[in-house]
Motif scaffolding. Structure first.
Motif, mmCIF file in Angstrom:
data_model
loop_
_atom_site.group_PDB
_atom_site.id
_atom_site.type_symbol
_atom_site.label_atom_id
_atom_site.label_comp_id
_atom_site.label_asym_id
_atom_site.label_seq_id
_atom_site.Cartn_x
_atom_site.Cartn_y
_atom_site.Cartn_z
ATOM 1 N N THR A 94 4.975 2.877 -16.818
ATOM 2 C CA THR A 94 3.568 3.189 -16.598
ATOM 3 C C THR A 94 3.111 2.605 -15.274
ATOM 4 O O THR A 94 3.443 1.468 -14.941
ATOM 5 N N ARG A 95 2.419 3.425 -14.503
ATOM 6 C CA ARG A 95 1.846 2.989 -13.215
ATOM 7 C C ARG A 95 0.340 2.888 -13.424
ATOM 8 O O ARG A 95 -0.369 3.885 -13.453
ATOM 9 N N THR A 96 -0.133 1.666 -13.545
ATOM 10 C CA THR A 96 -1.540 1.456 -13.882
ATOM 11 C C THR A 96 -2.447 1.487 -12.657
ATOM 12 O O THR A 96 -3.607 1.919 -12.740
ATOM 13 N N THR A 97 -1.931 1.022 -11.542
ATOM 14 C CA THR A 97 -2.677 1.017 -10.279
ATOM 15 C C THR A 97 -1.697 1.371 -9.171
ATOM 16 O O THR A 97 -0.483 1.511 -9.421
ATOM 17 N N GLN A 98 -2.165 1.465 -7.956
ATOM 18 C CA GLN A 98 -1.224 1.707 -6.877
ATOM 19 C C GLN A 98 -0.267 0.534 -6.737
ATOM 20 O O GLN A 98 0.881 0.702 -6.332
ATOM 21 N N SER A 143 0.828 -1.214 0.000
ATOM 22 C CA SER A 143 0.000 0.000 0.000
ATOM 23 C C SER A 143 0.859 1.260 0.000
ATOM 24 O O SER A 143 0.474 2.286 0.573
ATOM 25 N N HIS A 144 2.019 1.165 -0.628
ATOM 26 C CA HIS A 144 2.925 2.315 -0.711
ATOM 27 C C HIS A 144 2.540 3.240 -1.850
ATOM 28 O O HIS A 144 2.035 2.808 -2.887
ATOM 29 N N ASN A 145 2.853 4.507 -1.647
ATOM 30 C CA ASN A 145 2.566 5.489 -2.687
ATOM 31 C C ASN A 145 3.638 5.503 -3.764
ATOM 32 O O ASN A 145 3.345 5.649 -4.939
ATOM 33 N N TYR A 146 4.893 5.365 -3.356
ATOM 34 C CA TYR A 146 6.005 5.507 -4.280
ATOM 35 C C TYR A 146 6.445 4.150 -4.808
ATOM 36 O O TYR A 146 6.542 3.164 -4.061
ATOM 37 N N GLY A 180 8.962 9.527 -0.209
ATOM 38 C CA GLY A 180 10.223 9.578 -0.938
ATOM 39 C C GLY A 180 11.447 9.510 -0.055
ATOM 40 O O GLY A 180 12.542 9.265 -0.537
ATOM 41 N N ASN A 181 11.293 9.733 1.250
ATOM 42 C CA ASN A 181 12.463 9.738 2.117
ATOM 43 C C ASN A 181 12.346 8.712 3.242
ATOM 44 O O ASN A 181 12.962 8.867 4.289
ATOM 45 N N THR A 182 11.568 7.651 3.014
ATOM 46 C CA THR A 182 11.445 6.573 3.993
ATOM 47 C C THR A 182 12.028 5.285 3.429
ATOM 48 O O THR A 182 12.445 5.221 2.271
ATOM 49 N N GLU A 183 12.071 4.262 4.239
ATOM 50 C CA GLU A 183 12.680 2.993 3.845
ATOM 51 C C GLU A 183 12.108 2.500 2.528
ATOM 52 O O GLU A 183 10.899 2.541 2.297
ATOM 53 N N GLY A 232 2.027 7.595 -7.500
ATOM 54 C CA GLY A 232 0.627 7.197 -7.474
ATOM 55 C C GLY A 232 0.179 6.718 -8.835
ATOM 56 O O GLY A 232 0.862 6.937 -9.846
ATOM 57 N N ALA A 233 -0.961 6.074 -8.868
ATOM 58 C CA ALA A 233 -1.497 5.569 -10.121
ATOM 59 C C ALA A 233 -1.634 6.704 -11.130
ATOM 60 O O ALA A 233 -2.153 7.774 -10.802
#
Lengths: 112, 113
Positions: free
Chosen positions: A67-71, A28-31, A97-100, A51-52
């Motif tokens: 290409t990022r099709t989904t999360q 469930s990560h954004n990046y 962007g600045n986490t593990e 993000g998607a």
């Protein structure tokens, strides 16, 4: 535990061929990120997304599309593969962007 | 501009000896610093991270790192290495407002008997 799955794990293609590398994360990560690893260069960022539908250019984007099709899903496309793109490719994800960063096991691509 | 320099491409140490792997960084903002390890034929795993506070941070498997703002450094240390520590170690930098992390070129550690 955070999970990033890459496919295929190994790929051989010919010069000028098309290749798609796939990546799915269940964190469930954004990046999400695509890196290539080459001796003497460490890991170099090709493209990333927060993000998607979002795509950002990294440090070595030439010859690559993404290409990022989904999360969960992030794809790396090589439309006219060249021998210089022979490398070990890693997909990764992080919450910000600045986490593990959590890495997949890598895809070894050989362009002959 | 952000950059990370790992000046030693390869380091060889004897089993049981102490270890220091060097890392220098350049950052225009507040640095967030990480060390990752890559064991043979595997992906990368986080060893430790520094965001702020105590400049000495502890990580997994007995590793620690010390942040120095004056020296722009974040060196990795271990008091006594084991053969299983043989791997490639990456120092990584992100600014506090960063959108991604920048990797050093890595240091390959070989632990010999």
């Amino acid at each position: 535990e955070a999970a990033v799955t890459q496919s295929p794990r190994n790929k051989v293609t010919v010069t000028g061929g098309n290749v798609t590398l796939s990546c799915r994360q269940t964190n469930s990560h954004n990046y999400m990120y695509w890196y290539r690893q080459d001796t003497g260069h460490g890991l170099r960022l090709i493209h990333y997304s927060y993000g998607a539908g979002n795509l950002q250019i990294g440090d070595v984007p030439d010859g690559y599309k993404a290409t990022r099709t989904t999360q969960e899903d992030f794809f790396l496309l090589l439309e006219l593969a060249s021998p210089s793109q022979t490398s070990l490719y890693f997909c990764a994800s992080s919450d910000r962007g600045n986490t593990e960063v959590f890495f997949g096991k890598g895809t070894r691509l050989t362009v002959v | 501009a952000q950059s990370v320099t790992q000046p030693d491409a390869r380091v060889t140490v004897s089993e049981g000896a102490s270890l220091q792997l060097r890392c220098k960084y350049s950052s225009s903002g507040t640095p967030y610093l990480f060390w990752y390890v890559q064991y043979p034929r595997q992906g990368l795993q986080l060893l430790l991270k520094y965001y702020s506070g105590d400049p000495v941070v502890q990580g997994v498997n007995g590793f620690e790192a010390e942040f120095s703002k004056s020296n722009s450094s974040f060196h990795l240390r271990k008091a006594s290495v084991h053969w299983s520590d043989s791997a490639v170690y990456f120092c990584v930098l992100s600014a506090n407002s960063g959108t991604y992390q920048r990797f050093g070129t890595g240091t390959k550690l070989q632990v010999v008997p």
